[in-house]
Write a protein that holds these residues in place. Structure first.
Motif, short mmCIF file in Angstrom:
data_model
loop_
_atom_site.label_atom_id
_atom_site.label_comp_id
_atom_site.label_asym_id
_atom_site.label_seq_id
_atom_site.Cartn_x
_atom_site.Cartn_y
_atom_site.Cartn_z
N ASP A 153 0.84 -1.21 0.00
CA ASP A 153 0.00 0.00 0.00
C ASP A 153 0.87 1.26 0.00
O ASP A 153 0.60 2.21 -0.74
N ASP A 154 1.93 1.27 0.83
CA ASP A 154 2.84 2.42 0.87
C ASP A 154 3.52 2.61 -0.48
O ASP A 154 3.70 3.73 -0.96
N LEU A 155 3.90 1.50 -1.07
CA LEU A 155 4.64 1.57 -2.33
C LEU A 155 3.73 2.13 -3.44
O LEU A 155 4.19 2.91 -4.28
N ARG A 156 2.48 1.75 -3.40
CA ARG A 156 1.52 2.27 -4.38
C ARG A 156 1.41 3.79 -4.25
O ARG A 156 1.40 4.51 -5.25
N ARG A 157 1.33 4.28 -3.00
CA ARG A 157 1.24 5.73 -2.79
C ARG A 157 2.51 6.43 -3.30
O ARG A 157 2.44 7.48 -3.94
N LEU A 158 3.65 5.80 -3.03
CA LEU A 158 4.92 6.36 -3.49
C LEU A 158 4.96 6.41 -5.02
O LEU A 158 5.44 7.38 -5.62
N GLN A 159 4.44 5.37 -5.64
CA GLN A 159 4.41 5.33 -7.10
C GLN A 159 3.56 6.48 -7.65
O GLN A 159 3.92 7.09 -8.66
N GLU A 160 2.44 6.76 -6.96
CA GLU A 160 1.58 7.87 -7.41
C GLU A 160 2.30 9.22 -7.28
O GLU A 160 2.10 10.12 -8.09
N GLN A 161 3.17 9.30 -6.28
CA GLN A 161 3.93 10.52 -6.05
C GLN A 161 5.02 10.73 -7.12
O GLN A 161 5.41 11.86 -7.40
N PHE A 162 5.50 9.62 -7.72
CA PHE A 162 6.56 9.68 -8.73
C PHE A 162 6.10 8.98 -10.01
O PHE A 162 6.60 7.90 -10.35
N PRO A 163 5.15 9.59 -10.74
CA PRO A 163 4.58 8.88 -11.89
C PRO A 163 5.59 8.59 -13.00
O PRO A 163 5.43 7.65 -13.76
#
Lengths: 254, 254
Positions: free
Chosen positions: B187-197
């Motif tokens: 879940d954290d990684l998904r949020r991080l991915q959204e932050q760095f598209p």
């Protein structure tokens, strides 16, 4: 009995970046050989939605059976199930038995949103059981979606492929000889291939760890008696080139 | 600077039958990474003329650069050069310098009809030199035709890829930690991915030969400063899960 053909889609950036070596093609190929189904193409594609959907759509038209591996874990780049649903025009739904099973195995506390996503399967999908993990592989129509991790992939192949309808059995005869070079007998082999149009004749140069080099000759096909005849002519071809034919494949391959 | 993408066609029944393990994808992928070109797809296809021609035609439309391996030897199933010629609508002609080179290396007596076929290249082709053999690889337009034998393939990649136009350099940052499970932080990684598209974030579970298991987290992309920022957040994510982040990739991969 018509032979079916199959395609494997290996989904994952890690193969295309050179980080990971694909190990699944060989496992599936051998299981399909034993079942009389021909693996006719493999595509390695990235974790990109459009790319996956287009590939699944194309391959479903061209091949009788589609297998996929990779992209069914809990992380953001695990998008195989939703891409399959889109390619087949069905919704992605929570699959209740899979949800329960994952929750029981992981425990309520660890069964977070990311892991719950693993229980989202295309409508109409049937889980593929496997002996060693709870990874949510599934079949829908002619598409079989499996894990990328080699040990889990192999367990899913073991539970799935032997249940599929058997095609005509493939038989093969192999002879090899040290010192033989492909180019020395390629003209003869071409003539032999013309004589047996329904049989696949192949030649495979090899190098053993002890430094010996040679070539293996293989006849393969669905007409067992033609394979046997072609095989004995391969034996004679090696003799005609002054080498000692040895039955079977060489112990190590180049 | 636009990034080019590439496709590799692995031509040969022996990979699809499970007889041989492909070793060329990884070698090409790494050479292309270093050159700033992205390997976007690999297709493994059989020694069947229609199948090869159709695949080459499709892939030339979709990808900037096409590489092939396999099917350039002297035997009847080595049909890559003639298929490329047909796909590109040019005749297959005897390539005089290649003919002379092969004849000199093999000697007149051994340079039989089968081996002479190896000097037949599509009109307009340029040979790909390689340090270790006389195998007749060639380039024509955006298509680069190479040997299937891994050592010769690697030598051809070495002579060809560094000469190609460089794309933007890919940078990456890796952290790994024992005991970390993908699902724990997905879940954290998904949020991080959204932050760095614009950056590719990946997580790769591993198992070492000593029994340790864990996960590696990787940030990869063309914007070096964004990769660095994302990388340091991956470090912090591992810390937040109570594990000791170790720089780089684990010594062995699962």
């Amino acid at each position: 009995m018509l032979q079916k053909n199959a395609c494997l889609l290996v989904i994952g950036n890690e193969i295309l970046s050179g980080r990971t070596q694909d190990a699944n093609t060989r496992v599936l190929a051998r299981a399909l050989n034993a079942q009389g189904i021909r693996l006719l193409e493999v595509r390695v594609i990235p974790d990109i939605e459009d790319h996956i959907i287009r590939t699944v759509t194309e391959c479903r038209e061209r091949f009788d059976v589609i297998f996929t591996c990779g992209g069914i874990g809990p992380t953001h780049d695990d998008i195989t199930a939703e891409c399959i649903a889109k390619a087949m025009g069905v919704p992605l739904l929570r699959h209740e038995p899979t949800f329960q099973k994952l929750e029981t195995i992981m425990g309520k506390e660890k069964f977070n949103a990311a892991r719950q996503r693993m229980a989202m399967l295309p409508e109409g999908a049937t889980p593929i059981e496997n002996a060693i993990s709870a990874a949510p592989g599934f079949s829908i129509g002619n598409v079989h979606v499996m894990a990328g991790v080699p040990s889990i992939f192999a367990a899913m192949v073991d539970s799935l492929v032997p249940q599929m309808e058997k095609g005509p059995p493939l038989t093969s005869v192999s002879w090899h000889a040290a010192g033989l070079k492909e180019g020395d007998f390629a003209d003869d082999l071409r003539r032999l291939q013309e004589q047996f149009p329904g049989i696949d004749l192949g030649s495979y140069p090899y190098g053993l760890t002890n430094g010996t080099t040679g070539t293996a000759l293989v006849a393969k096909g669905y007409d067992a008696s033609a394979v046997k005849s072609a095989g004995s002519l391969l034996h004679d071809l090696i003799m005609a080139h002054g080498r000692e034919p040895i039955s079977g494949d060489p112990p190590h391959k180049a």
